[in-house]
Scaffold this motif. Sequence first.
Motif, mmCIF file in Angstrom:
data_model
loop_
_atom_site.group_PDB
_atom_site.id
_atom_site.type_symbol
_atom_site.label_atom_id
_atom_site.label_comp_id
_atom_site.label_asym_id
_atom_site.label_seq_id
_atom_site.Cartn_x
_atom_site.Cartn_y
_atom_site.Cartn_z
ATOM 1 N N GLY A 105 0.783 -1.219 0.000
ATOM 2 C CA GLY A 105 0.000 0.000 0.000
ATOM 3 C C GLY A 105 0.819 1.275 0.000
ATOM 4 N N ARG A 106 2.135 1.161 0.281
ATOM 5 C CA ARG A 106 2.995 2.350 0.277
ATOM 6 C C ARG A 106 3.533 2.652 -1.122
ATOM 7 N NH1 ARG A 106 4.668 3.592 5.537
ATOM 8 N NH2 ARG A 106 5.307 5.572 4.602
ATOM 9 N N GLY A 107 3.505 1.676 -2.012
ATOM 10 C CA GLY A 107 3.876 1.912 -3.402
ATOM 11 C C GLY A 107 5.354 1.992 -3.698
ATOM 12 N N PHE A 108 6.210 1.528 -2.775
ATOM 13 C CA PHE A 108 7.652 1.610 -2.991
ATOM 14 C C PHE A 108 8.171 0.478 -3.879
ATOM 15 C CE2 PHE A 108 7.305 3.968 1.057
ATOM 16 C CZ PHE A 108 8.011 5.108 0.717
ATOM 17 N N SER A 109 7.497 -0.642 -3.880
ATOM 18 C CA SER A 109 8.008 -1.837 -4.563
ATOM 19 C C SER A 109 7.226 -2.134 -5.829
ATOM 20 C CB SER A 109 7.931 -3.046 -3.621
ATOM 21 O OG SER A 109 8.307 -4.227 -4.298
ATOM 22 N N PHE A 110 7.948 -2.593 -6.843
ATOM 23 C CA PHE A 110 7.307 -3.018 -8.084
ATOM 24 C C PHE A 110 6.970 -4.504 -8.057
ATOM 25 C CE2 PHE A 110 11.938 -2.579 -8.675
ATOM 26 C CZ PHE A 110 12.293 -3.920 -8.771
ATOM 27 N N MET A 111 7.225 -5.163 -6.925
ATOM 28 C CA MET A 111 6.984 -6.594 -6.831
ATOM 29 C C MET A 111 5.548 -6.943 -6.464
ATOM 30 S SD MET A 111 9.864 -7.657 -7.767
ATOM 31 C CE MET A 111 9.687 -9.419 -7.480
ATOM 32 N N ALA A 112 4.802 -5.944 -5.983
ATOM 33 C CA ALA A 112 3.402 -6.174 -5.628
ATOM 34 C C ALA A 112 2.587 -4.976 -6.087
ATOM 35 C CB ALA A 112 3.252 -6.372 -4.116
ATOM 36 N N ASP A 113 1.316 -5.198 -6.365
ATOM 37 C CA ASP A 113 0.483 -4.110 -6.869
ATOM 38 C C ASP A 113 -0.024 -3.237 -5.729
ATOM 39 O OD1 ASP A 113 -0.628 -2.638 -8.854
ATOM 40 O OD2 ASP A 113 -2.424 -3.866 -9.080
ATOM 41 N N GLY A 114 -0.045 -1.950 -5.963
ATOM 42 C CA GLY A 114 -0.523 -1.004 -4.975
ATOM 43 C C GLY A 114 -0.523 0.388 -5.564
ATOM 44 N N PRO A 115 -1.012 1.362 -4.829
ATOM 45 C CA PRO A 115 -1.004 2.740 -5.331
ATOM 46 C C PRO A 115 0.416 3.262 -5.466
ATOM 47 C CG PRO A 115 -1.603 2.691 -3.013
ATOM 48 C CD PRO A 115 -1.569 1.262 -3.469
ATOM 49 N N ILE A 116 0.636 4.142 -6.437
ATOM 50 C CA ILE A 116 1.965 4.723 -6.626
ATOM 51 C C ILE A 116 2.091 5.903 -5.665
ATOM 52 C CG2 ILE A 116 3.669 5.518 -8.313
ATOM 53 C CD1 ILE A 116 1.812 4.605 -10.511
ATOM 54 N N ASP A 117 2.481 5.625 -4.441
ATOM 55 C CA ASP A 117 2.555 6.673 -3.436
ATOM 56 C C ASP A 117 4.000 7.100 -3.203
ATOM 57 O OD1 ASP A 117 2.667 8.015 -0.834
ATOM 58 O OD2 ASP A 117 0.543 7.513 -0.711
ATOM 59 N N MET A 118 4.789 6.219 -2.568
ATOM 60 C CA MET A 118 6.230 6.391 -2.341
ATOM 61 C C MET A 118 6.579 7.508 -1.363
ATOM 62 S SD MET A 118 8.035 5.671 -6.020
ATOM 63 C CE MET A 118 7.375 4.500 -7.205
ATOM 64 N N ARG A 119 5.625 8.006 -0.594
ATOM 65 C CA ARG A 119 5.940 9.037 0.400
ATOM 66 C C ARG A 119 6.401 8.364 1.688
ATOM 67 N NH1 ARG A 119 0.390 12.312 0.393
ATOM 68 N NH2 ARG A 119 -0.324 10.136 0.263
ATOM 69 N N MET A 120 7.597 8.696 2.148
ATOM 70 C CA MET A 120 8.059 8.197 3.434
ATOM 71 C C MET A 120 7.276 8.831 4.577
ATOM 72 S SD MET A 120 12.154 7.883 2.859
ATOM 73 C CE MET A 120 12.802 6.802 1.575
ATOM 74 N N VAL A 161 4.645 9.479 -20.583
ATOM 75 C CA VAL A 161 3.785 10.554 -21.080
ATOM 76 C C VAL A 161 2.758 10.009 -22.068
ATOM 77 C CG1 VAL A 161 3.768 12.673 -22.458
ATOM 78 C CG2 VAL A 161 5.488 12.352 -20.672
ATOM 79 N N THR A 162 3.186 9.119 -22.950
ATOM 80 C CA THR A 162 2.254 8.529 -23.912
ATOM 81 C C THR A 162 1.183 7.715 -23.206
ATOM 82 O OG1 THR A 162 3.991 8.409 -25.600
ATOM 83 C CG2 THR A 162 2.066 6.989 -25.908
ATOM 84 N N ALA A 163 1.580 6.927 -22.209
ATOM 85 C CA ALA A 163 0.628 6.072 -21.497
ATOM 86 C C ALA A 163 -0.388 6.890 -20.713
ATOM 87 C CB ALA A 163 1.375 5.123 -20.561
ATOM 88 N N ARG A 164 0.033 7.974 -20.097
ATOM 89 C CA ARG A 164 -0.901 8.747 -19.262
ATOM 90 C C ARG A 164 -1.891 9.540 -20.104
ATOM 91 N NH1 ARG A 164 3.479 13.163 -16.854
ATOM 92 N NH2 ARG A 164 3.206 14.758 -18.482
ATOM 93 N N GLU A 165 -1.604 9.727 -21.384
ATOM 94 C CA GLU A 165 -2.560 10.386 -22.269
ATOM 95 C C GLU A 165 -3.811 9.540 -22.458
ATOM 96 O OE1 GLU A 165 -0.328 11.149 -25.790
ATOM 97 O OE2 GLU A 165 0.668 12.941 -24.976
ATOM 98 N N ALA A 166 -3.660 8.222 -22.330
ATOM 99 C CA ALA A 166 -4.798 7.311 -22.458
ATOM 100 C C ALA A 166 -5.579 7.181 -21.150
ATOM 101 C CB ALA A 166 -4.314 5.934 -22.918
ATOM 102 N N GLY A 167 -4.998 7.627 -20.062
ATOM 103 C CA GLY A 167 -5.637 7.526 -18.757
ATOM 104 C C GLY A 167 -4.587 7.580 -17.677
ATOM 105 N N PRO A 168 -4.958 8.007 -16.461
ATOM 106 C CA PRO A 168 -3.963 8.143 -15.387
ATOM 107 C C PRO A 168 -3.314 6.817 -15.010
ATOM 108 C CG PRO A 168 -6.195 8.359 -14.528
ATOM 109 C CD PRO A 168 -6.306 8.375 -16.015
ATOM 110 N N ILE A 169 -2.036 6.890 -14.677
ATOM 111 C CA ILE A 169 -1.283 5.734 -14.177
ATOM 112 C C ILE A 169 -1.387 5.785 -12.657
ATOM 113 C CG2 ILE A 169 0.968 4.584 -14.116
ATOM 114 C CD1 ILE A 169 1.687 6.227 -16.652
ATOM 115 N N THR A 170 -2.074 4.818 -12.062
ATOM 116 C CA THR A 170 -2.378 4.908 -10.623
ATOM 117 C C THR A 170 -1.800 3.777 -9.780
ATOM 118 O OG1 THR A 170 -4.473 3.721 -10.941
ATOM 119 C CG2 THR A 170 -4.537 6.137 -11.101
ATOM 120 N N THR A 171 -1.339 2.682 -10.401
ATOM 121 C CA THR A 171 -0.828 1.562 -9.622
ATOM 122 C C THR A 171 0.599 1.213 -10.026
ATOM 123 O OG1 THR A 171 -1.532 -0.222 -11.134
ATOM 124 C CG2 THR A 171 -3.172 0.618 -9.567
#
Length: 346
Positions: A105-120, A161-171
């Motif tokens: 849920g903190r979004g630091f790791s690419f090994m599991a799905d979660g929100p892209i947060d990364m705030r310590m 940039v190309t990917a986010r034009e189709a919709g927000p990147i959230t995970t």
Amino acid sequence: MPIKVYVDCTLGAGGHMEGMMQQHPELQTAVGIDVDPVAHSIAAERLAPLLGRPSGPTLHQLRGNYSDVLSLLSGCAAAGGPLVGRVDAMLMDLGVSSMQLDSAGRGFSFMADGPIDMRMDPGAALSAEELVNAAPEAELCRILRDYGEEKAWRAVARRIVTAREAGPITTTQQLVQVVGQTQLRGGNSSSSSSKRRGGGSGRGIHPATRTFQALRIAVNNEIVRLEQALPAAISCLSPGGRLAVISFHSLEDRAVKHAFMAAAGRPTPEQEALVSGPDGWRVLDSLAAAAQGRLITRKPLLAGPEEVAANPRSRSAKLRVFERAGGPAADGSSSKGSKRRRHAVE
């Protein structure tokens, strides 16, 4: 030298603090600093049994960033007054903690799905999701190049940039897919991934590793905060006190190396041109006069095979140690080194 005052600038789950308390029964005052409230809760529970002993140390848990260590310790009083100038041992374990990596849920790791947060600091204003979806392409290029040392920074930024034009990147998994589809030199994504290596070790790394590192550093302003923290931390040490810093990538290690060199009265790479000039010996004398202590580790200490086998995340760890002048073990090595360099210049 006995350790009576210990400061852990990156408390995390309290593992280092626990080890210090167990190995140093003479410890009287312990301070744990962390911006993450979850870390404080976990550490408090972990350390409670060690604090209940009659001879156990007093623990001060301070919420804040290690870049504010000087002000935090100025306001933290123990027996004898504020702790600035009284710290016998201090530790910084840089980067993201295992506890944070393992929390999807903190979004630091690419090994599991979660929100892209990364705030310590969960209360911080900027998240990685906002950065990924709103930052201009030029800014993404800078972040990926400077903080991730990503060789394919242009391609990765363009793909985001190309990917986010189709919709927000959230995970995190969305972002992994975006980065993983980036093609290098005309190859397919799988062959491109196999060619992308980590550092100088030649080990293969996940294609998203550098992107996640870059975004995390940018979101938390890590390099700037580290450069602020190091001289402040040194100023908090007691005579003979030591600051140990564990880094995990070249940007961190370079900042630590240069800060320690400057504090030891040695020229940093930026000062080499001055040292090589006609007044080089004056520059060296000026640096030596401002020295605050000495390097304990001239080269970083690395984890051995047994430690890496027990803790794979330690494979990229580098430990550097600085000792403030005035302690019983000081031998004047910094001034001797300055004299040798002066003779070399002359």
